[in-house]
Enzyme design. Structure first.
Site, PDB file in Angstrom:
ATOM      1  CB  CYS A  70     -12.734  21.555 -84.689  1.00 23.36           C
ATOM      2  SG  CYS A  70     -14.436  21.904 -85.155  1.00 23.36           S
TER       3      CYS A  70
ATOM      4  CG  HIS B 275     -11.340  22.263 -89.210  1.00 24.00           C
ATOM      5  ND1 HIS B 275     -10.415  23.281 -89.200  1.00 24.00           N
ATOM      6  CD2 HIS B 275     -12.067  22.410 -88.065  1.00 24.00           C
ATOM      7  CE1 HIS B 275     -10.568  24.014 -88.113  1.00 24.00           C
ATOM      8  NE2 HIS B 275     -11.561  23.505 -87.396  1.00 24.00           N
TER       9      HIS B 275
END
Length: 441
Positions: free
Chosen positions: A291, A274
């Site tokens: 992430c 992301h």
């Protein structure tokens, strides 16, 4: 004393940048990858990372005025690029004659550093600008400052550490024509590599700086602030407006935990690629909760390019091999023969032979028995073709596996059955321990 020895960047860093420049090496992995790509339709403006590397090259050449001007321009254009702000602030401090450098002994004198508010760089304003740099909002800790230095070091190192032409990460064994690109992430370099697949060959086409978990890689459980290592596949694309600002301009979901992770008892969820929050151009090399985080322009470029089910390899350190490497080819061919053996066993209506290729845990589980029934029904009295095979290898301290994406198609089927299989090495043999429809999430 020459400027490059007084500047906070180490002499080794500056020398490395200069050596690459003297050798005619591309300024960044981005520039090199795109130069090696087959076609560039029109000239492209340098991105923020390329401009930062160019500034450091100017420092190496002791072109201080040009470096200061370029840094002022970069920080004006990309005000939240904190690594660039750090370089700009040190250039201003040097120009104004302020002593000290970004060492642990000097950090206390400049705890108020980032972000530097942009103002035109003029000799008469140099002292004022330097004071602004020293008193700008946002107290920075030693850890943050060291993290920014590490980010710059990794960006610079990656500009000289591109894989040789024709090399691929060793985990990519064979790819079907339907796989248009693959992603490989080297956590030790804070680098994501995008490779294009064409006619059985992989070619590096782009490269992006990334941030991983605060505690590095090797995820074991929910909340451990580590990024998983393994072979994963892109699921959904989530547009930025559907997400909190923290996730930037969007996200690509991954299928963590995969079936190998589950078999090893690893837990957690919600591992994505992301973007960065609006107040940061990029995050420090180890700053996420697990992430993989990219700068928003890079994330947007990636989302425009990659397909659902694009393979994503995450490693602490990638091992690159020549696509023609004999051992790599042998590993690929040996496992392809296992898949053919599995296919033939079902084609010959010999479920027992097929089940001998699976682990006892799989064949006796409720899930495994349901799949046996499904496979027997699919193959019964039909000619079923094995199509669109892609294979991937993985090895860690828990064992060695193969991941196979494939399709089974008969005349009676309107659409082929898309499977993902996980095989584990048991002794010298490969044994199937999970088989399911290809995960779309």
């Amino acid at each position: 004393m020459p400027f490059c020895k007084q500047f906070w960047l180490s002499a080794a860093w500056v020398a490395t940048a200069g050596a690459a420049l003297a050798a005619g090496a591309p300024a960044t992995p981005r520039a090199a990858a795109q130069a090696n790509a087959a076609a560039a339709a029109k000239p492209r403006q340098p991105d923020a990372e390329e401009r930062l590397v160019q500034i450091i090259a100017l420092v190496q050449n002791q072109q201080l005025d040009q470096a200061l001007q370029a840094a002022a321009s970069l920080t004006a254009d990309v005000p939240h690029f904190q690594a660039a702000q750090l370089v700009y602030a040190d250039l201003l401090r040097f120009r104004s004659g302020q002593p000290g450098a970004l060492t642990p002994a000097a950090v206390a004198q400049r705890a108020m550093l980032l972000p530097v508010k942009h103002a035109p760089a003029a000799p008469a304003d140099a002292v004022a600008l330097a004071n602004a740099a020293a008193s700008a909002q946002g107290a920075q800790t030693l850890e943050q400052l060291q993290g920014l230095q590490d980010e710059i070091r990794r960006r610079m190192h990656s500009s000289q550490a591109l894989p040789a032409a024709g090399q691929v990460p060793s985990e990519f064994l064979s790819l079907s024509p339907s796989v248009r690109q693959v992603i490989a992430i080297d956590a030790s370099q804070s680098r994501l590599y995008l490779l294009r697949h064409d006619k059985g060959q992989l070619q590096l086409v782009d490269s992006f700086y990334v941030s991983v978990g605060k505690l590095g890689v090797g995820k074991l459980e929910e909340g451990d602030q580590r990024t998983p290592e393994g072979i994963y596949f892109v699921g959904r694309q989530i547009a930025g407006p559907r997400l909190p600002e923290f996730y930037g301009k969007g996200a690509l979901t991954l299928n963590y935990p995969n079936d190998w992770d589950k078999a090893m008892g690893r837990s957690g969820s919600g591992i994505w690629l992301h973007g960065a929050p609006p107040d940061q151009f990029a995050r420090l090399p180890q700053a996420s909760d697990g992430c993989v985080v990219l700068a928003n322009p890079d994330l947007i470029a990636l989302m425009r390019t990659v397909d659902k089910l694009t393979p994503v390899l995450i490693r602490e350190q990638l091992k690159w091999v020549a696509q023609s490497d004999a051992s790599h080819r042998q590993n690929t061919e040996a496992f392809t023969a296992v898949l053919q053996q599995w296919h033939q066993a079902w084609m010959q209506d010999d479920p027992q032979a097929a089940l001998q290729l699976a682990t006892p845990q799989w064949t006796t589980s409720a899930e495994g028995q349901a799949w046996q029934t499904r496979m027997a029904g699919l193959f019964k009295g039909r000619k079923v073709e094995l199509q669109d095979i892609s294979t991937y290898g993985w090895k860690d301290d828990k064992g060695e596996i193969r991941v196979a994406n494939l399709k089974l198609k008969s005349r009676e089927q309107a659409q082929p059955l898309s499977l993902r299989q996980y095989w584990r090495k048991v002794g010298k043999d490969w044994r199937l321990f999970s088989e399911d429809l290809q995960n779309q999430s």
